[in-house]
Enzyme design. Sequence first.
Site, PDB file in Angstrom:
ATOM      1  N   GLU A  81      -1.333  -5.954  -5.621  1.00 37.23           N
ATOM      2  CA  GLU A  81      -1.541  -6.999  -6.648  1.00 37.23           C
ATOM      3  C   GLU A  81      -1.455  -6.503  -8.097  1.00 37.23           C
ATOM      4  OE1 GLU A  81      -5.267  -8.843  -5.628  1.00 37.23           O
ATOM      5  OE2 GLU A  81      -4.521  -9.580  -3.721  1.00 37.23           O
ATOM      6  N   GLU A  98      -0.804 -10.354   5.409  1.00 37.44           N
ATOM      7  CA  GLU A  98      -2.155 -10.939   5.464  1.00 37.44           C
ATOM      8  C   GLU A  98      -2.075 -12.425   5.818  1.00 37.44           C
ATOM      9  OE1 GLU A  98      -4.345  -9.993   1.885  1.00 37.44           O
ATOM     10  OE2 GLU A  98      -3.544  -7.959   1.799  1.00 37.44           O
TER      11      GLU A  98
HETATM   12  C1  XIL Z   1     -10.473  -9.812   1.295  1.00 36.04           C
HETATM   13  C2  XIL Z   1     -11.325  -9.602   2.547  1.00 36.04           C
HETATM   14  O1  XIL Z   1     -10.762 -10.321   3.610  1.00 36.04           O
HETATM   15  C3  XIL Z   1     -12.750 -10.041   2.290  1.00 36.04           C
HETATM   16  O2  XIL Z   1     -13.581  -9.704   3.389  1.00 36.04           O
HETATM   17  C4  XIL Z   1     -13.292  -9.383   1.020  1.00 36.04           C
HETATM   18  O3  XIL Z   1     -14.565  -9.894   0.735  1.00 36.04           O
HETATM   19  C5  XIL Z   1     -12.376  -9.629  -0.162  1.00 36.04           C
HETATM   20  O4  XIL Z   1     -11.054  -9.189   0.172  1.00 36.04           O
HETATM   21  N1  XIL Z   1      -5.823  -9.836  -0.796  1.00 36.04           N
HETATM   22  C6  XIL Z   1      -6.024  -8.601  -0.241  1.00 36.04           C
HETATM   23  C7  XIL Z   1      -7.154  -8.395   0.687  1.00 36.04           C
HETATM   24  O5  XIL Z   1      -5.191  -7.700  -0.421  1.00 36.04           O
HETATM   25  O6  XIL Z   1      -7.692  -7.103   0.617  1.00 36.04           O
HETATM   26  C8  XIL Z   1      -8.251  -9.410   0.477  1.00 36.04           C
HETATM   27  O7  XIL Z   1      -9.208  -9.245   1.526  1.00 36.04           O
HETATM   28  C9  XIL Z   1      -7.686 -10.813   0.442  1.00 36.04           C
HETATM   29  C10 XIL Z   1      -6.698 -10.962  -0.679  1.00 36.04           C
END
Ligand code: XIL
Length: 380
Positions: free
Chosen positions: A166, A272
């Site tokens: 990001e 994701e």
């Molecule tokens: C999220 C997790 O799923 C949560 O448990 C945590 O509280 C916050 O982060 N983008 C990403 C991930 O790259 O690492 C994030 O994961 C969601 C958004």
Amino acid sequence: MTSISRRQFLMGSASLAALANLKACAIHSAAERTGLASAYGDDFLVGTAISNDTLANDNQHLKTLIARDFNAITAENCMKSALVQPRQGQWDWGLADRFVNFGTQHDMHIVGHALVWHSQVPDDFFVHTDGSPIDRDELIQRMETHIRTLMGRYKGKIQTWDVVNEAIDEDKGWRKSAWFNTMGNADYVEHAFRLAHELDPSAHLIYNDYNMHNPGKRAFLVDVLKDYKRRGVPIHGVGLQSHVGLDYPDLQEFEASIEAYAAQGMRIHCTELEVDVLPVAWEFTGAEISTDFEYSDQLNPYADALPTDIQERLTERYVQLFRLFLKHRDKIDRVTFWGTHDGESWKNDFPVRGRTNYPLLFDRELQPKPAYFALMALKR
Ligand code: XIL
């Protein structure tokens, strides 16, 4: 896959001797693995994220399901800097070790997430002990120590790293994060890739971000990739986080991004994936984790159960997505879900806390949902 076979990719840098040794286990786990991952075995890896809860409480039931249906795993939280190095020089390996051991034991492709990110960073990362901000040289030093220690511990076991997460803002170029502001520019990004490659030349190195279908973000990243190619910055893949909803994004834009990044020589990873079924709060469709909207019952319409018509739309959306992934199977190495069952999804608390969401393929009782069977049926 391009120059290496899918099998080699799965095994990463394992030596030939180790490979021979692993063969017996592999046959064993392949026989056990009759779910999604084997259905899509000729197309791409199918992964899931493993939560800290699963690791800490040693949830055997869930782990057995994961071993059956997935052949790749990502650390949902346990390798983020705030968790693995909560204070400078103080490392907490407990859950990260369990995560890697689980993947190794089940012959899985292991993804480390994430080396450089502006979120979930320990409080003392960008400041000295007296609270004054660190400078550019100190930042590079700290970044190097972090990457060196983390990658070093799991060298040869973790095949893919989300090196930078990001770093690009919506339509605005580089994100003006604490990384950018301390460095004075975005050089930390290429620095991280060069170092990661030097430390483990066989690791597959990814740039990962959300809303990668956004044309502005796409155009910016394509320019960055061209520049990196010209200057030999070692980057191998792009991760499209794929936090999508029933109606967003437009899949044509998603496809355009797959094609655009692949045209720059990048392997594509959907890193994701989940499909949010709840109403969009204030038109927000991002994934910047600091976002937090106020709860209202209106925004949580399925607190008791998911209505049949929404379940059908969820199934249909997953089918459309996987049709697209199959169409581009030559470009896509991996499709990873952000969690295995609805009860553990971060989407129950993001971007509004305390809702009941249904974004994954397994329900809260760990039963496969209609979307799961539809994705299996796509391969029959
Ligand atoms: C999220 C997790 O799923 C949560 O448990 C945590 O509280 C916050 O982060 N983008 C990403 C991930 O790259 O690492 C994030 O994961 C969601 C958004």
